[in-house]
Design an enzyme around this catalytic site. Structure first.
Site, PDB file in Angstrom:
ATOM      1  N   VAL A 123       0.831  -1.204   0.000  1.00 37.90           N
ATOM      2  CA  VAL A 123       0.000   0.000   0.000  1.00 37.90           C
ATOM      3  C   VAL A 123       0.866   1.255   0.000  1.00 37.90           C
ATOM      4  CG1 VAL A 123      -0.252   0.146   2.534  1.00 37.90           C
ATOM      5  CG2 VAL A 123      -2.008   1.110   1.037  1.00 37.90           C
TER       6      VAL A 123
ATOM      7  N   ASP B 115      -7.248  -1.958   5.116  1.00 36.04           N
ATOM      8  CA  ASP B 115      -7.478  -2.824   6.269  1.00 36.04           C
ATOM      9  C   ASP B 115      -6.283  -3.721   6.515  1.00 36.04           C
ATOM     10  OD1 ASP B 115      -7.985  -5.740   5.040  1.00 36.04           O
ATOM     11  OD2 ASP B 115      -8.918  -4.265   3.738  1.00 36.04           O
TER      12      ASP B 115
ATOM     13  N   GLY C 195      -5.749  -6.780   0.223  1.00 38.47           N
ATOM     14  CA  GLY C 195      -6.245  -5.834   1.208  1.00 38.47           C
ATOM     15  C   GLY C 195      -5.351  -4.614   1.271  1.00 38.47           C
ATOM     16  N   GLU C 196      -5.279  -3.995   2.442  1.00 33.31           N
ATOM     17  CA  GLU C 196      -4.459  -2.819   2.711  1.00 33.31           C
ATOM     18  C   GLU C 196      -4.972  -1.552   2.033  1.00 33.31           C
ATOM     19  OE1 GLU C 196      -0.352  -3.463   1.740  1.00 33.31           O
ATOM     20  OE2 GLU C 196      -0.204  -5.334   2.862  1.00 33.31           O
ATOM     21  N   GLY C 197      -5.901  -1.676   1.088  1.00 35.94           N
ATOM     22  CA  GLY C 197      -6.322  -0.546   0.268  1.00 35.94           C
ATOM     23  C   GLY C 197      -5.695  -0.552  -1.109  1.00 35.94           C
TER      24      GLY C 197
END
Length: 349
Positions: A92, A170, A315-317
């Site tokens: 990210v 997240d 995830g992570e954005g």
């Protein structure tokens, strides 16, 4: 929630009319024309401002359901990744650097202690040290769920002061199990259809995940039909980061900013946000479609079309960030492209 108003219909009509007058065949930008009109409606202006600078908020929390063996990753990885985000070493961070976006980490319930230098890129809003085990009882209390939603609203409100677009991120080992439970609870999908391999679990672990989700959702009285029931469902089978992301979406809408949704965790959280405050979803765009099966089910239930389909499941954005150039390009086109009249281009007869 009371501050969330519908998008400006007049600005959207103006955007549609301008798109049709621009030097291109009508509708030729496809989904990007819908994005441009949505951005105008969000801003209440045509053309809409560019969605930059952007900020991604990575909501981090742990899950008691980890005790059920639903993932091979140790729980302390959540805290270790928080440190990695703050050090700039995660995917990210790389994607955000490429796009000029800011990364903020929000600890809403990391279980393992971690030591990092004081930084304004870390927001400590821990409600509790991870949820309880959703396989055997409520993941959290109603008050904890509400406080986690409020934490997300507060982060969105703070970031809205100097950003034009918000992005959900997240981090939480075992959070795809809670996501699957939320998707089942809000859509009625069977556990086997909504539960995926997450970080890449083997067949026995996947079977355990499905059984855990079935057991947890089986305790619920039915699909939530009111905001109160939605909050109760969130408390029963959700995660602290799901609650915070739901609040983040609501907070973005209250600030009249677009919010880009990431993968299955964001999709599950958006189901919660839609049940708490349906109008808030008018401000959301689905950045991509995750490889997790529950994400497609969530997007279908929300009536949202993802901008990208890259089979991401990190995830992570990350997926939402990758969609940011598309969203920005839609706004840029509406701002910069000439109309047939202004360019002196002859229209079709």
């Amino acid at each position: 929630m009371a501050a969330v108003a519908p998008r400006d219909a007049g600005a959207e009509r103006a955007a549609r009319e301008r798109l049709d007058r621009m030097t291109k065949p009508p509708g030729s930008l496809g989904v990007l024309e819908d994005v441009a009109a949505q951005l105008a409606g969000i801003a209440g202006a045509c053309p809409a401002p560019l969605p930059v600078p952007a900020a991604v908020a990575v909501f981090a929390a742990d899950h008691g359901v980890h005790a059920q063996g639903v993932t091979p990753w140790p729980q302390e990885v959540t805290a270790q990744m928080v440190a990695n985000f703050l050090a700039g070493g995660a995917v990210v961070n790389a994607f955000a650097a490429q796009l000029g976006a800011d990364v903020v980490v929000v600890d809403v319930g990391v279980a393992t202690p971690y030591a990092v230098e004081q930084t304004d890129r870390l927001i400590r809003s821990a409600i509790r040290s991870g949820t309880a085990d959703l396989a055997v009882g409520p993941a959290m209390s109603l008050d904890e769920a509400r406080r986690a939603v409020e934490a997300g609203i507060e982060v969105a409100t703070a970031l809205a002061a100097d950003h034009a677009c918000l992005v959900t991120g997240d981090m939480g080992i075992a959070n795809t199990t809670a996501s699957a439970a939320l998707v089942c609870a809000f859509t009625g999908a069977p556990a086997a259809a909504a539960t995926g391999r997450g970080t890449g679990v083997d067949d026995p672990t996947l079977a355990r995940k499905v059984a855990v989700v079935e057991r947890a959702v089986g305790r619920l009285p039915g699909r939530p039909a009111t905001p109160e029931q939605a909050l109760a469902t969130l408390a029963e089978v959700g995660g602290l980061e799901h609650a915070a992301i739901a609040g983040f979406v609501i907070g973005a809408a209250a600030a009249r900013l677009p919010v880009l949704l990431d993968g299955v965790i964001a999709g599950a959280a958006a189901l919660v946000a839609a049940a708490l405050c349906p109008t808030a979803l008018e401000y959301a765009l689905a950045g991509h479609s995750s490889a997790e099966p529950g994400h497609a089910l969530a997007l279908q239930a929300l009536g949202m079309r993802p901008l990208l389909g890259l089979d991401l499941r990190l995830g992570e954005g990350t997926g939402a960030l990758l969609s940011l150039p598309l969203v920005a390009s839609a706004a840029r086109a509406l701002q910069d492209v000439a109309t047939f009249d202004s360019a002196g281009v002859t229209e079709k007869s």
